[in-house]
Design an enzyme around this catalytic site. Sequence first.
Site, short mmCIF file in Angstrom:
data_model
loop_
_atom_site.label_atom_id
_atom_site.label_comp_id
_atom_site.label_asym_id
_atom_site.label_seq_id
_atom_site.Cartn_x
_atom_site.Cartn_y
_atom_site.Cartn_z
N CYS A 1 0.83 -1.21 0.00
CA CYS A 1 0.00 0.00 0.00
C CYS A 1 0.86 1.26 0.00
O CYS A 1 2.06 1.22 0.29
CB CYS A 1 -0.92 -0.02 1.21
SG CYS A 1 -2.35 1.09 1.05
N ASP B 1 -6.05 -2.69 11.55
CA ASP B 1 -4.85 -1.86 11.58
C ASP B 1 -4.51 -1.51 13.02
O ASP B 1 -5.29 -1.70 13.94
CB ASP B 1 -5.09 -0.58 10.76
CG ASP B 1 -3.82 0.05 10.25
OD1 ASP B 1 -2.72 -0.37 10.67
OD2 ASP B 1 -3.91 0.99 9.43
#
Length: 230
Positions: free
Chosen positions: A12, A141
């Site tokens: 990412c 996360d």
Amino acid sequence: MTLIPPGAVKICGLREPIHAEAAARSGADLLGFIFAPSRRQITPDQAAECIVAARQAAGRPILTVGVFVDVPVETMNQAAEVAGLDLLQLHGDEPPDILPDLSRLVIKAFRPAPGTSIDDLRSTLDRYLQSDRSPVAFLIDGYHPTLHGGGGVRADWTLASEIASRYDVILAGGLDPDNVAEAIQTVAPRGVDVSSGVEREGRKEPGLIARFITAAKAAFAERDALTADR
């Protein structure tokens, strides 16, 4: 049925075609592009350039993901069209009722605060699964009081493991080439996601990308082999 393949690796925060190509050649399954304000923010046109380069380099299917934080549905749909995104990753407080209005399927990200209980998090996830277009996966996360992600904060692996036993989970937060194998062994996620862990001085490093993907794929293969032997 989820679009996310078992043992998926997502790189990412890509901003440059050369790094998107490196991720594709090294075996990444998903490429992430951040459209939210951050030092990794990219425009839809820049993302499109990266995606074309990556798909030419990959020679195989590869999914592209746009990361957004609390923006209008129209903004996400337009960016997805211009960039050529396959999926949208919602990293803010987006409610379940917007999912049917999005032009792409969704990965919904969560950053559980310290003290969040398993039951509370499951209750939240289940609200999204009740949507007519439920998320293809949930991303867990690390918690940061001000950042919506990308800060290199390690997720709560114990909590993530509990969630991964019932839901399709992509584990993010503080992963790098040296700890991703342990994370996979501990959490047993469907996939893993990295951004800052494959950077050097704030820029993606092709060598670190390759090391991360190799380590993650080996750990997933080992997990699958152990599962098959049981």
